[in-house]
Design a protein around this motif. Structure first.
Motif, mmCIF file in Angstrom:
data_model
loop_
_atom_site.group_PDB
_atom_site.id
_atom_site.type_symbol
_atom_site.label_atom_id
_atom_site.label_comp_id
_atom_site.label_asym_id
_atom_site.label_seq_id
_atom_site.Cartn_x
_atom_site.Cartn_y
_atom_site.Cartn_z
ATOM 1 N N THR A 53 46.062 79.606 80.876
ATOM 2 C CA THR A 53 45.654 79.880 79.725
ATOM 3 C C THR A 53 46.100 78.649 78.703
ATOM 4 O O THR A 53 45.350 78.358 78.026
ATOM 5 C CB THR A 53 46.436 81.174 79.059
ATOM 6 N N GLY A 54 47.206 78.277 78.808
ATOM 7 C CA GLY A 54 47.611 76.999 78.042
ATOM 8 C C GLY A 54 46.909 76.000 78.173
ATOM 9 O O GLY A 54 46.829 74.843 77.317
ATOM 10 N N CYS A 55 46.477 75.728 79.588
ATOM 11 C CA CYS A 55 45.823 74.336 79.865
ATOM 12 C C CYS A 55 44.288 74.522 79.995
ATOM 13 O O CYS A 55 43.693 73.655 80.415
ATOM 14 C CB CYS A 55 46.304 73.905 81.234
ATOM 15 N N GLN A 56 43.897 75.725 79.847
ATOM 16 C CA GLN A 56 42.486 76.171 79.917
ATOM 17 C C GLN A 56 42.041 75.649 81.245
ATOM 18 O O GLN A 56 40.930 75.154 81.663
ATOM 19 C CB GLN A 56 41.956 75.382 78.626
ATOM 20 N N ILE A 57 42.699 76.086 82.327
ATOM 21 C CA ILE A 57 42.232 76.012 83.695
ATOM 22 C C ILE A 57 42.100 77.453 84.283
ATOM 23 O O ILE A 57 42.784 78.494 84.127
ATOM 24 C CB ILE A 57 43.418 75.395 84.596
ATOM 25 N N GLU A 58 40.895 77.679 84.996
ATOM 26 C CA GLU A 58 40.847 78.767 85.842
ATOM 27 C C GLU A 58 41.879 79.258 86.705
ATOM 28 O O GLU A 58 42.306 78.266 87.239
ATOM 29 C CB GLU A 58 39.576 78.691 86.502
ATOM 30 N N THR A 137 38.909 79.303 70.373
ATOM 31 C CA THR A 137 39.807 80.260 71.110
ATOM 32 C C THR A 137 40.941 80.507 70.323
ATOM 33 O O THR A 137 41.262 80.051 69.243
ATOM 34 C CB THR A 137 40.368 79.411 72.415
ATOM 35 N N ASN A 138 41.874 81.388 70.757
ATOM 36 C CA ASN A 138 43.226 81.607 69.966
ATOM 37 C C ASN A 138 44.020 80.570 70.314
ATOM 38 O O ASN A 138 44.798 80.500 71.393
ATOM 39 C CB ASN A 138 43.658 82.846 70.491
ATOM 40 N N THR A 139 44.267 79.616 69.299
ATOM 41 C CA THR A 139 45.195 78.478 69.514
ATOM 42 C C THR A 139 46.505 78.903 69.745
ATOM 43 O O THR A 139 47.429 78.089 70.403
ATOM 44 C CB THR A 139 44.992 77.478 68.413
ATOM 45 N N GLU A 140 47.083 80.004 69.472
ATOM 46 C CA GLU A 140 48.557 80.498 69.853
ATOM 47 C C GLU A 140 48.699 80.718 71.153
ATOM 48 O O GLU A 140 49.995 80.653 71.483
ATOM 49 C CB GLU A 140 48.664 81.801 68.978
ATOM 50 N N GLU A 141 47.569 80.753 71.970
ATOM 51 C CA GLU A 141 47.748 80.874 73.506
ATOM 52 C C GLU A 141 47.904 79.523 74.094
ATOM 53 O O GLU A 141 48.482 79.379 75.400
ATOM 54 C CB GLU A 141 46.577 81.737 73.983
ATOM 55 N N LEU A 142 47.406 78.364 73.370
ATOM 56 C CA LEU A 142 47.510 77.059 73.878
ATOM 57 C C LEU A 142 49.165 76.531 73.795
ATOM 58 O O LEU A 142 49.833 77.069 73.206
ATOM 59 C CB LEU A 142 46.434 76.298 73.345
#
Length: 143
Positions: A53-58, A137-142
């Motif tokens: 989630t934090g790296c936006q990787i599947e 996206t929800n930036t709090e998840e990044l």
């Protein structure tokens, strides 16, 4: 040159990644690994889902990235508190060393590509870029 938003964001992301990977070429890091090392530098001992989630990787792609990083002895994956359903990812000493190199490389490349841009322009750009990210996206998840 096309100055449309979609083109500029794609080109800039590709150019940034190329500069970073070129600078890190002596360390044999592959695409995705610098981003994961950066994330683990801030969240060492987290679960794989958080990294994805934090790296936006599947998640399936991340599994391969982590396996290669484990082979290189950059990370270890362990269960925690008897919970066998979740693996927690930790940087090894070598991973911590490379994470520092990655962090320094990101900083160096950022300074290079933001050269000639005033502090107020940088601040305005980052704030706008953050708003764009937040719209997607929800930036709090990044990170």
């Amino acid at each position: 040159m096309d100055k449309s938003f979609h083109y500029m964001i794609m080109v800039n992301q590709s150019l940034f990644q190329k500069k970073v990977l070129d600078a890190l070429s002596p360390y044999k890091l592959t695409a995705g690994q610098p981003k994961v090392l950066d994330y683990l530098g801030k969240h060492n001992g987290c679960i794989q889902k958080s990294i994805a989630t934090g790296c936006q990787i599947e998640p399936a792609t991340l599994t391969g990235i982590l396996s290669r990083m484990e082979e290189k002895k950059l990370i270890i994956r362990q269960t925690k508190d008897g919970n066998k359903r979740s693996l927690y990812v930790y940087l090894t000493d070598e991973g911590k060393r490379l994470q520092e190199i990655v962090n320094n490389t990101f900083e160096k490349v950022e300074n290079e590509i933001l050269g000639g841009i005033s502090e107020s322009e940088k601040e305005q750009f980052i704030n706008t870029f953050f708003k764009i990210c937040n719209n997607m996206t929800n930036t709090e998840e990044l990170q």
